[in-house]
Write a protein that holds these residues in place. Sequence first.
Motif, PDB file in Angstrom:
ATOM      1  N   LEU A  40       0.849  -1.187   0.000  1.00 56.84           N
ATOM      2  CA  LEU A  40       0.000   0.000   0.000  1.00 56.84           C
ATOM      3  C   LEU A  40       0.886   1.238   0.000  1.00 56.84           C
ATOM      4  CD1 LEU A  40      -2.469  -1.162   2.794  1.00 56.84           C
ATOM      5  CD2 LEU A  40      -2.896  -1.202   0.333  1.00 56.84           C
ATOM      6  N   PRO A  41       0.516   2.276  -0.746  1.00 60.74           N
ATOM      7  CA  PRO A  41       1.331   3.493  -0.764  1.00 60.74           C
ATOM      8  C   PRO A  41       1.225   4.251   0.552  1.00 60.74           C
ATOM      9  CG  PRO A  41      -0.710   3.839  -1.982  1.00 60.74           C
ATOM     10  CD  PRO A  41      -0.684   2.378  -1.613  1.00 60.74           C
ATOM     11  N   VAL A  42       2.247   5.022   0.847  1.00 60.82           N
ATOM     12  CA  VAL A  42       2.197   5.902   2.013  1.00 60.82           C
ATOM     13  C   VAL A  42       1.768   7.289   1.556  1.00 60.82           C
ATOM     14  CG1 VAL A  42       3.961   4.627   3.279  1.00 60.82           C
ATOM     15  CG2 VAL A  42       4.635   6.539   1.807  1.00 60.82           C
ATOM     16  N   SER A  43       1.335   8.092   2.486  1.00 60.64           N
ATOM     17  CA  SER A  43       0.945   9.465   2.168  1.00 60.64           C
ATOM     18  C   SER A  43       2.143  10.233   1.623  1.00 60.64           C
ATOM     19  CB  SER A  43       0.417  10.166   3.423  1.00 60.64           C
ATOM     20  OG  SER A  43      -0.728   9.500   3.924  1.00 60.64           O
ATOM     21  N   ALA A  50       9.396   6.964   4.301  1.00 60.76           N
ATOM     22  CA  ALA A  50       8.879   5.615   4.064  1.00 60.76           C
ATOM     23  C   ALA A  50       8.609   5.386   2.584  1.00 60.76           C
ATOM     24  CB  ALA A  50       7.600   5.397   4.871  1.00 60.76           C
ATOM     25  N   ARG A  51       8.762   4.130   2.172  1.00 63.43           N
ATOM     26  CA  ARG A  51       8.508   3.766   0.772  1.00 63.43           C
ATOM     27  C   ARG A  51       7.080   3.258   0.584  1.00 63.43           C
ATOM     28  NH1 ARG A  51      13.868   1.164  -1.825  1.00 63.43           N
ATOM     29  NH2 ARG A  51      15.423   2.113  -0.479  1.00 63.43           N
ATOM     30  N   ALA A 153      -5.454   0.491  10.862  1.00 65.88           N
ATOM     31  CA  ALA A 153      -4.144   0.215  11.445  1.00 65.88           C
ATOM     32  C   ALA A 153      -3.051   0.978  10.701  1.00 65.88           C
ATOM     33  CB  ALA A 153      -3.862  -1.282  11.415  1.00 65.88           C
ATOM     34  N   CYS A 154      -3.139   0.999   9.374  1.00 65.24           N
ATOM     35  CA  CYS A 154      -2.139   1.711   8.570  1.00 65.24           C
ATOM     36  C   CYS A 154      -2.170   3.208   8.856  1.00 65.24           C
ATOM     37  CB  CYS A 154      -2.365   1.455   7.089  1.00 65.24           C
ATOM     38  SG  CYS A 154      -2.041  -0.247   6.576  1.00 65.24           S
ATOM     39  N   SER A 155      -3.357   3.757   9.003  1.00 66.64           N
ATOM     40  CA  SER A 155      -3.487   5.188   9.301  1.00 66.64           C
ATOM     41  C   SER A 155      -2.847   5.527  10.640  1.00 66.64           C
ATOM     42  CB  SER A 155      -4.962   5.594   9.303  1.00 66.64           C
ATOM     43  OG  SER A 155      -5.535   5.449   8.015  1.00 66.64           O
ATOM     44  N   LEU A 156      -3.019   4.656  11.622  1.00 64.18           N
ATOM     45  CA  LEU A 156      -2.415   4.882  12.932  1.00 64.18           C
ATOM     46  C   LEU A 156      -0.890   4.870  12.856  1.00 64.18           C
ATOM     47  CD1 LEU A 156      -4.771   2.659  15.102  1.00 64.18           C
ATOM     48  CD2 LEU A 156      -4.580   5.155  15.224  1.00 64.18           C
ATOM     49  N   VAL A 157      -0.350   3.943  12.067  1.00 68.80           N
ATOM     50  CA  VAL A 157       1.102   3.876  11.916  1.00 68.80           C
ATOM     51  C   VAL A 157       1.617   5.132  11.214  1.00 68.80           C
ATOM     52  CG1 VAL A 157       3.001   2.626  10.829  1.00 68.80           C
ATOM     53  CG2 VAL A 157       1.151   1.357  11.926  1.00 68.80           C
ATOM     54  N   GLU A 158       0.904   5.573  10.188  1.00 68.43           N
ATOM     55  CA  GLU A 158       1.319   6.783   9.489  1.00 68.43           C
ATOM     56  C   GLU A 158       1.307   7.992  10.421  1.00 68.43           C
ATOM     57  OE1 GLU A 158      -0.574   7.746   5.856  1.00 68.43           O
ATOM     58  OE2 GLU A 158       0.544   6.237   4.728  1.00 68.43           O
ATOM     59  N   GLU A 159       0.295   8.098  11.256  1.00 71.21           N
ATOM     60  CA  GLU A 159       0.233   9.225  12.189  1.00 71.21           C
ATOM     61  C   GLU A 159       1.410   9.194  13.153  1.00 71.21           C
ATOM     62  OE1 GLU A 159      -1.713  11.980  12.461  1.00 71.21           O
ATOM     63  OE2 GLU A 159      -2.298  11.324  10.454  1.00 71.21           O
ATOM     64  N   TRP A 160       1.808   8.014  13.588  1.00 68.78           N
ATOM     65  CA  TRP A 160       2.957   7.903  14.490  1.00 68.78           C
ATOM     66  C   TRP A 160       4.253   8.296  13.773  1.00 68.78           C
ATOM     67  CZ3 TRP A 160       7.407   4.822  14.820  1.00 68.78           C
ATOM     68  CH2 TRP A 160       8.071   4.870  16.057  1.00 68.78           C
ATOM     69  N   LEU A 161       4.364   7.984  12.473  1.00 72.74           N
ATOM     70  CA  LEU A 161       5.571   8.281  11.721  1.00 72.74           C
ATOM     71  C   LEU A 161       5.695   9.758  11.342  1.00 72.74           C
ATOM     72  CD1 LEU A 161       5.721   5.268   9.232  1.00 72.74           C
ATOM     73  CD2 LEU A 161       7.364   5.762  11.047  1.00 72.74           C
TER      74      LEU A 161
END
Length: 282
Positions: A40-43, A50-51, A153-161
């Motif tokens: 999945l792409p990242v924002s 992140a890639r 779950a992915c959104s939460l990880v992105e917010e942390w990053l």
Amino acid sequence: MRTPSRRRVPDVLNISATVASRRPRGHLDPDDEALRIERLPVSPDLSDLARHVWIGRWDVPDGQVRRHRVLPYPGCNLVVTSDEAALYGPASRVFTRELRGRSWVLGVLLQPAATAVLASTRPRALVDGHEPLPGGPWTVVRAHMAGDAASVACSLVEEWLRPHAERIDATGRLVNEICQVAESDDSVLTVDDLAARLGMAVRTLNRALSERVGVTAKWLIDRRRLRQAAHVLREHPDTSLADVAAALGFADQAHFTRRYSAIIGESPGTYRRRAGRRRSGG
């Protein structure tokens, strides 16, 4: 002794690259039906850090074990499973994970520059190692993954990053560029080639990689060549080993075989036969 063809083999490698764009290139056992991997792409605002996000789900019959092998990229992976959240550094050799039962893993393939930002230790110390990632929303992430809400779950990880992405500096972006060129430019076969392509001195190039990623320029080039070799052996099994060695810039077939065996853990011929049996259901 037959001279390896230098005109035909690059065509095979170009075909391989086209096929590889549709499947995970670093995965050495992509035909294992017990494991599904989704990317999945990242924002866009995380692109310096992140890639992409990757999610693996597997369902292995009771009593069986599947060994999944990966030849990792030159960067860390943020990995969340049912029992850990960790930062995994680059692996000097094939990384193998044993899969049992039914479960999942959520990961983020990080840019090379992320290592110095996220790691609590020097990047070189993380090569072939990992460290825990405290302070993240990992309990909530696990609950959403178990509940089949991977997007949350992915959104939460992105917010942390996101706050960490703001710490990527100019040197970090340069390191990302160095690694991107080494991974994608097939004409780069030596460290001197890479330095010339980037307009940098070899010493400056290696210093930046050592301080920020923990690997050398030669490591980057070898990693790309071996991933390409594995893909050709799997997708074009009739290609001779001498031709693969010549196309990828190895001195000869013997040198190629030694390097491949040392990093992959089996000879090119053995890998080709094993991949063929798996694809044919044998």
